[in-house]
Design a protein around this motif. Structure first.
Motif, short mmCIF file in Angstrom:
data_model
loop_
_atom_site.label_atom_id
_atom_site.label_comp_id
_atom_site.label_asym_id
_atom_site.label_seq_id
_atom_site.Cartn_x
_atom_site.Cartn_y
_atom_site.Cartn_z
N PRO A 170 0.81 -1.23 0.00
CA PRO A 170 0.00 0.00 0.00
C PRO A 170 0.84 1.27 0.00
O PRO A 170 0.37 2.33 -0.41
CB PRO A 170 -0.83 -0.13 1.28
N GLY A 172 1.71 3.32 2.24
CA GLY A 172 1.20 4.42 3.04
C GLY A 172 0.03 5.17 2.45
O GLY A 172 -0.43 6.17 3.01
N GLU A 175 -4.78 2.14 4.55
CA GLU A 175 -4.61 0.99 5.43
C GLU A 175 -5.80 0.06 5.29
O GLU A 175 -6.93 0.46 5.59
CB GLU A 175 -4.46 1.44 6.88
N ASP A 177 -8.77 -2.36 5.93
CA ASP A 177 -9.52 -2.66 7.14
C ASP A 177 -9.64 -4.18 7.31
O ASP A 177 -9.09 -4.95 6.51
CB ASP A 177 -10.90 -1.99 7.10
N THR A 193 3.80 -3.70 4.53
CA THR A 193 3.43 -2.34 4.96
C THR A 193 4.59 -1.35 4.92
O THR A 193 4.42 -0.17 5.24
CB THR A 193 2.85 -2.37 6.38
N THR A 195 7.47 1.28 3.52
CA THR A 195 7.39 2.39 2.57
C THR A 195 8.45 2.22 1.48
O THR A 195 9.59 1.86 1.76
CB THR A 195 7.63 3.72 3.30
#
Length: 294
Positions: A170, A172, A175, A177, A193, A195
């Motif tokens: 992603p 950043g 996020e 769910d 997750t 960066t």
């Protein structure tokens, strides 16, 4: 001279739109700026009889076949504006030339805006892609990374396990769910997750923590917008989509402005050669129908 139809954009959709019109012996002007959206790709896939052929070869062959029709006029140039006229429309090029036509088909494509990640743009169309159907098979069920631009990237992340081992980054932008995490798990998509610092090598992702993740290919959803302002100048309805903006048309490719048609990537949510060709054929035939019957 007043052309029966002016087509703005001479790539796959534009040329396909011209075919039914010139075969009906209508006078058609095609204006093309020479920047096909897939000009960065070395091969095109999924188009009957042309699978694996270079995009410029497909376009060149189509251009030669189209040029054989005597009622076609094709010119190079960028159309920058258009306006209503008594007998239809006038189109103005950036060099000041003006042309008049009874009908107008917008096939000018879109502009892609990519995330500002070092090394990403340089690999666009080579090892960074947007369409799994166009480029996923050639990754040979290898390791695939999905670079996030927002929640819309969930679509890629859930699709791509059919083409290889998929990791969703992603970066950043959002996020996932609990429900989205469950969907990713059900499809076998892993989540990273960290960066992204840059893209190196063929499709290697270096994270800001120093780790390097190597992939056979990366997918990213570009943000698109019509590559010409003409539709808005004429008052055509424009639709806001999660991945950008497109011209609104009905099932016959008619825009909200009478006698203005739109086809190809500027007027549909998916971009590929076969879809553009089919879209153009519909626009050309529908446009011809209005010339016959009003």
């Amino acid at each position: 001279m007043i052309y029966d139809v002016i087509i703005v954009g001479g790539s796959y959709a534009g040329m396909s739109a011209a075919f039914p019109l010139v075969r009906a012996r209508r006078n058609v002007l095609v204006i093309d700026g020479g920047k096909r959206r897939n000009r960065f790709a070395s091969h095109s896939h999924g188009f009957l009889t042309q699978d694996g052929v270079a995009p410029d070869v497909i376009a060149a062959q189509a251009g030669v076949q189209l040029a054989a029709y005597p009622t076609l006029t094709s010119i190079e140039g960028n159309a920058t504006s258009a306006a209503r006229a008594e007998d239809g429309f006038t189109v103005t090029l950036e060099d000041g030339r003006n042309f008049a036509g009874k009908r107008l088909i917008l096939a000018h494509g879109v502009t892609d805006t990519l995330p500002e990640i070092t090394g990403l743009k340089e690999r666009w169309g080579q090892s960074v892609f947007h369409c799994p159907y166009c480029h996923g098979y050639e990754l040979n069920q290898g390791k695939i990374g999905v670079v996030g631009v927002g929640a819309i990237s969930m679509h890629h992340a859930l699709m791509l396990p059919d083409w290889g081992q998929t990791i969703f980054l992603p970066n950043g932008t959002f996020e996932p769910d609990a429900d989205q995490l469950a969907q990713l798990a059900a499809r076998g998509t892993a989540l990273e997750t960290g960066t992204i610092a840059e893209i190196t090598g063929r499709a290697d992702v270096r994270l800001t923590d120093g780790r390097v993740l190597s992939f056979d290919g990366l997918f990213v959803a570009s943000i698109v917008s019509p590559s010409s302002p003409i539709a808005e100048q004429l008052g055509c309805a424009i639709e806001e989509l999660p991945n950008g903006r497109q011209i609104v048309t009905d099932e016959m490719k008619q825009t909200s402005v009478p006698h203005v048609f739109a086809c190809g990537d500027a007027a549909r949510a998916a971009g590929s050669v076969p879809l553009a060709v089919g879209d153009g054929a519909m626009a050309g035939a529908a446009c011809h129908r209005t010339l016959m019957f009003g």
